[in-house]
Motif scaffolding. Structure first.
Motif, PDB file in Angstrom:
ATOM      1  N   PRO A 384       0.630  -1.386  -0.413  1.00 58.84           N
ATOM      2  CA  PRO A 384      -0.071  -0.228   0.046  1.00 58.84           C
ATOM      3  C   PRO A 384       1.057   1.259   0.312  1.00 58.84           C
ATOM      4  N   THR A 385      -0.355   2.107  -0.815  1.00 56.14           N
ATOM      5  CA  THR A 385       0.882   3.923   0.056  1.00 56.14           C
ATOM      6  C   THR A 385       0.218   4.279   0.602  1.00 56.14           C
ATOM      7  N   ASN A 386      -0.513   4.104   1.655  1.00 51.71           N
ATOM      8  CA  ASN A 386      -0.320   4.620   2.546  1.00 51.71           C
ATOM      9  C   ASN A 386      -1.118   2.851   3.524  1.00 51.71           C
ATOM     10  N   ARG A 387      -1.234   3.326   5.387  1.00 54.17           N
ATOM     11  CA  ARG A 387      -1.923   2.175   6.300  1.00 54.17           C
ATOM     12  C   ARG A 387      -3.016   2.409   6.145  1.00 54.17           C
ATOM     13  N   ASP A 388      -3.779   2.850   5.678  1.00 51.60           N
ATOM     14  CA  ASP A 388      -5.182   2.850   5.088  1.00 51.60           C
ATOM     15  C   ASP A 388      -6.014   2.047   4.996  1.00 51.60           C
ATOM     16  N   MET A 389      -5.363   1.818   2.994  1.00 55.13           N
ATOM     17  CA  MET A 389      -5.621   1.305   2.014  1.00 55.13           C
ATOM     18  C   MET A 389      -4.941   0.299   1.625  1.00 55.13           C
ATOM     19  N   MET A 390      -5.004  -0.517   0.918  1.00 55.19           N
ATOM     20  CA  MET A 390      -4.317  -1.440   0.323  1.00 55.19           C
ATOM     21  C   MET A 390      -5.462  -1.637  -1.447  1.00 55.19           C
ATOM     22  N   HIS A 391      -4.455  -2.090  -1.641  1.00 50.39           N
ATOM     23  CA  HIS A 391      -5.303  -2.509  -2.845  1.00 50.39           C
ATOM     24  C   HIS A 391      -4.709  -3.960  -4.406  1.00 50.39           C
ATOM     25  N   GLY A 392      -5.063  -4.788  -4.392  1.00 47.94           N
ATOM     26  CA  GLY A 392      -4.593  -5.746  -5.628  1.00 47.94           C
ATOM     27  C   GLY A 392      -5.095  -5.770  -7.041  1.00 47.94           C
ATOM     28  N   LEU A 393      -4.570  -6.589  -7.652  1.00 50.17           N
ATOM     29  CA  LEU A 393      -5.362  -7.334  -8.902  1.00 50.17           C
ATOM     30  C   LEU A 393      -6.175  -8.330  -8.901  1.00 50.17           C
ATOM     31  N   THR A 394      -7.101  -8.520  -9.626  1.00 48.72           N
ATOM     32  CA  THR A 394      -8.021  -9.841  -9.595  1.00 48.72           C
ATOM     33  C   THR A 394      -7.103 -10.688 -11.057  1.00 48.72           C
ATOM     34  N   ASP A 395      -7.497 -12.303 -10.827  1.00 49.84           N
ATOM     35  CA  ASP A 395      -6.940 -12.247 -11.861  1.00 49.84           C
ATOM     36  C   ASP A 395      -7.034 -11.391 -13.305  1.00 49.84           C
ATOM     37  N   ASN A 396      -8.736 -11.301 -13.617  1.00 46.27           N
ATOM     38  CA  ASN A 396      -8.717 -10.663 -15.264  1.00 46.27           C
ATOM     39  C   ASN A 396      -8.444  -9.060 -14.843  1.00 46.27           C
ATOM     40  N   TYR A 397      -7.620  -8.695 -14.249  1.00 47.59           N
ATOM     41  CA  TYR A 397      -7.042  -7.624 -13.812  1.00 47.59           C
ATOM     42  C   TYR A 397      -7.813  -6.303 -13.805  1.00 47.59           C
ATOM     43  N   ILE A 398      -9.052  -6.638 -13.051  1.00 48.30           N
ATOM     44  CA  ILE A 398      -9.269  -5.397 -11.791  1.00 48.30           C
ATOM     45  C   ILE A 398      -8.852  -5.446 -10.864  1.00 48.30           C
ATOM     46  N   ARG A 399      -8.940  -3.874 -10.561  1.00 48.49           N
ATOM     47  CA  ARG A 399      -8.140  -3.301  -9.635  1.00 48.49           C
ATOM     48  C   ARG A 399      -9.327  -3.365  -7.901  1.00 48.49           C
ATOM     49  N   VAL A 400      -8.874  -3.450  -7.300  1.00 52.85           N
ATOM     50  CA  VAL A 400      -9.704  -3.450  -5.939  1.00 52.85           C
ATOM     51  C   VAL A 400      -9.325  -3.058  -4.673  1.00 52.85           C
ATOM     52  N   GLU A 401      -9.915  -2.281  -4.255  1.00 50.76           N
ATOM     53  CA  GLU A 401      -9.308  -1.562  -2.323  1.00 50.76           C
ATOM     54  C   GLU A 401     -10.240  -2.396  -1.787  1.00 50.76           C
ATOM     55  N   ALA A 402      -9.326  -2.649  -0.057  1.00 47.31           N
ATOM     56  CA  ALA A 402      -9.596  -2.952   0.846  1.00 47.31           C
ATOM     57  C   ALA A 402      -9.517  -1.921   2.558  1.00 47.31           C
ATOM     58  N   PRO A 403      -9.428  -2.083   3.237  1.00 47.36           N
ATOM     59  CA  PRO A 403      -8.546  -1.984   4.523  1.00 47.36           C
ATOM     60  C   PRO A 403      -7.800  -2.651   4.491  1.00 47.36           C
ATOM     61  N   TYR A 404      -6.380  -1.819   4.771  1.00 43.08           N
ATOM     62  CA  TYR A 404      -4.642  -2.494   5.037  1.00 43.08           C
ATOM     63  C   TYR A 404      -4.879  -3.720   6.062  1.00 43.08           C
ATOM     64  N   LYS A 405      -4.551  -4.595   5.662  1.00 45.15           N
ATOM     65  CA  LYS A 405      -3.902  -6.125   7.035  1.00 45.15           C
ATOM     66  C   LYS A 405      -2.741  -6.364   6.175  1.00 45.15           C
ATOM     67  N   PRO A 406      -1.766  -5.840   6.657  1.00 45.91           N
ATOM     68  CA  PRO A 406      -0.174  -6.647   6.471  1.00 45.91           C
ATOM     69  C   PRO A 406       0.184  -7.898   6.116  1.00 45.91           C
ATOM     70  N   GLU A 407      -0.979  -8.797   7.302  1.00 46.00           N
ATOM     71  CA  GLU A 407      -0.523 -10.442   6.670  1.00 46.00           C
ATOM     72  C   GLU A 407      -0.815 -10.516   4.685  1.00 46.00           C
ATOM     73  N   LEU A 408      -1.608  -9.614   4.047  1.00 45.85           N
ATOM     74  CA  LEU A 408      -2.042 -10.179   2.907  1.00 45.85           C
ATOM     75  C   LEU A 408      -1.455 -10.469   1.666  1.00 45.85           C
ATOM     76  N   ILE A 409      -0.552  -8.994   2.337  1.00 49.22           N
ATOM     77  CA  ILE A 409       0.616  -7.908   1.264  1.00 49.22           C
ATOM     78  C   ILE A 409       1.055  -9.402   0.594  1.00 49.22           C
ATOM     79  N   ASN A 410       1.561  -8.908  -0.700  1.00 55.13           N
ATOM     80  CA  ASN A 410       2.432 -10.381  -1.480  1.00 55.13           C
ATOM     81  C   ASN A 410       1.948 -11.751  -1.149  1.00 55.13           C
ATOM     82  N   ASN A 411      -0.151 -11.761  -0.986  1.00 58.47           N
ATOM     83  CA  ASN A 411      -0.952 -13.246  -0.987  1.00 58.47           C
ATOM     84  C   ASN A 411      -1.958 -13.041  -1.270  1.00 58.47           C
ATOM     85  N   VAL A 412      -2.373 -14.203  -2.460  1.00 58.71           N
ATOM     86  CA  VAL A 412      -3.345 -14.362  -3.023  1.00 58.71           C
ATOM     87  C   VAL A 412      -4.426 -14.857  -2.084  1.00 58.71           C
ATOM     88  N   SER A 413      -5.430 -13.934  -2.056  1.00 56.89           N
ATOM     89  CA  SER A 413      -7.224 -14.705  -1.814  1.00 56.89           C
ATOM     90  C   SER A 413      -8.513 -13.881  -2.210  1.00 56.89           C
TER      91      SER A 413
END
Length: 436
Positions: A384-413
């Motif tokens: 994340p660029t800040n500690r409030d929200m994080m983002h990621g990409l779905t398999d089909n390239y839709i960017r999504v946002e969610a509240p920041y959870k450090p344990e999820l970074i570089n993981n697929v859920s």
């Protein structure tokens, strides 16, 4: 050596990959990447020159860096440096200009520069550029970018790339697979395959692109691959079918340049397909991989795009079942054959056509995202660029946002796509989520 460097990239994903490699090379010489709030001793600018606007952006960035860091030495690489080295060398603060053959040998040039601190300008004539140096880096990102090919032999009439990057040349499959294995050992989960015309991979070494994909697909630990861009005539049915039915890790994501929906203009551009072939490729993807994100490049106002041909182009684009257009106004590049072909389109008309295609793209993107709402899709979460929200990409390239959870970074859920941000249609602003 107690020097620091800041790195700036303009242009494509291939440039980003190479910039990250340059940073690694300098780090090996003890030149550390500076902190965001620190003043660098060196500014490395990796430029693009695909349009006149790209050249202007490069000049603006270099001048702004010279003002912001007056004591810093500016090193300029990339396509603008290759095509206009003398012009670049005269910009304020510039002490080193390296062309496409030279930039990945930057360590050697720095040794020379450190000895005499004189101006360095080194390029190789475009069509004599023949060195291939693979790179696989992520910089500050979560995804890695693997360069598998460079240069182009197509000589489209509007394009300077063969002169900026040379003829098509490729890496070796075994070497590239080893680089992917190293990414897995570092904990990387996703690799974007980059190049200038990656569908021509292997043309110089008796290999082929699909064989590369199959070998990479077997690398344990890599969960995802994406193909950055591939020409429609090189996106074979065999590749589409393999991704649809056999691939373990290649995502339902395609980026395919169209450039015009007019067959007459495509011929003037020296493109190697017509609209019928392009439509067939899109239909085949939708038939076999219906949830795919399909991004398409298109140029507005190219030479020869009369009102009649523009109407044909827009109508064809409207009928394509895709997720997004990447719209570019035609840019006249010195030395290109396009300057002698067809009718010139006034700049104001180009702008009007760009706006029309951009509006069309926004509608298609919103429709694609809305068609995915309520679906559960895998997301790779990025830094994340800040500690409030994080983002990621779905398999089909839709960017999504969610509240920041450090344990999820570089993981697929697995996540459910809940809503599109009000008033937006850009895929980069798609909103989400419930984390499973």
């Amino acid at each position: 050596m107690n020097l620091s460097a800041a790195f700036f990239t303009l242009g494509c994903k291939l440039n980003f990959s190479e910039t990250a490699t340059l940073a690694s090379m300098l780090a090996q010489k003890g030149i550390k990447k500076t902190r965001p709030d620190a003043k660098p001793d060196i500014c490395v600018v990796n430029t693009c020159s695909v349009t006149d606007t790209a050249d202007k952006k490069a000049r603006h960035l270099i001048r702004s860096l010279s003002k912001k860091y007056p004591s810093a030495s500016i090193f300029v690489t990339g396509c603008y440096a290759q095509l206009k080295p003398d012009e670049v060398s005269k910009l304020p603060g510039v002490e080193m200009v390296l062309g496409s053959n030279e930039k990945l040998h930057i360590s050697q040039y720095i040794d020379s520069w450190l000895m005499n601190r004189g101006s360095v300008v080194e390029t190789t004539p475009g069509l004599k550029i023949n060195v291939f140096m693979p790179s696989c880096e992520r910089g500050d990102r979560t995804r890695y970018f693997l360069k598998v090919q460079d240069g182009c032999d197509y000589f489209c009439t509007y394009c300077t790339i063969p002169y900026a990057r040379g003829r098509s040349r490729s890496g070796n499959i075994s070497e590239l697979v080893e680089m992917a294995q190293q990414v897995a050992l570092k904990g990387g989960k996703e690799i974007v395959i980059t190049g200038v015309n990656i569908g021509t991979f292997g043309i110089d070494n008796n290999q082929d692109f699909l064989s590369l994909l199959k070998k990479l697909d077997r690398v344990a630990g890599i969960s995802r691959y994406r193909i950055s861009s591939i020409e429609p005539n090189l996106l074979t049915d065999e590749i589409i079918e393999w991704i649809a039915f056999e691939s373990r890790a290649f995502m339902p994501h395609f980026h395919i340049p169209l450039q015009s929906g007019s067959d007459k203009v495509l011929k003037l551009m020296n493109r190697r397909y017509d609209t019928e072939l392009f439509k067939t490729k899109i239909s085949r993807i939708r038939e076999l991989i219906p949830d795919s994100f399909i991004g398409v490049d298109i140029i507005a106002g190219a030479r020869g795009e009369t009102e009649e041909e523009w109407t044909k182009s827009y109508s064809f684009a409207s009928g394509l079942d895709i997720a997004k257009f990447h719209v570019f106004p035609y840019s006249e590049r010195p030395g290109t054959k396009a300057l002698t072909l067809g009718e010139d389109v006034p700049v104001e008309k180009r702008r009007i056509r760009v706006n029309a295609l951009t509006e069309l793209s926004d509608k298609k993107t919103a429709a694609f995202i809305n068609g995915n709402l309520g679906n559960i899709r895998p997301v790779l979460w990025e830094k994340p660029t800040n500690r409030d929200m994080m983002h990621g990409l779905t398999d089909n390239y839709i960017r999504v946002e969610a509240p920041y959870k450090p344990e999820l970074i570089n993981n697929v859920s697995e996540v459910m796509l809940l809503s599109l941000k009000p008033g937006t249609s850009d895929i980069g602003l798609a909103s989400h989520i419930e984390t499973e």
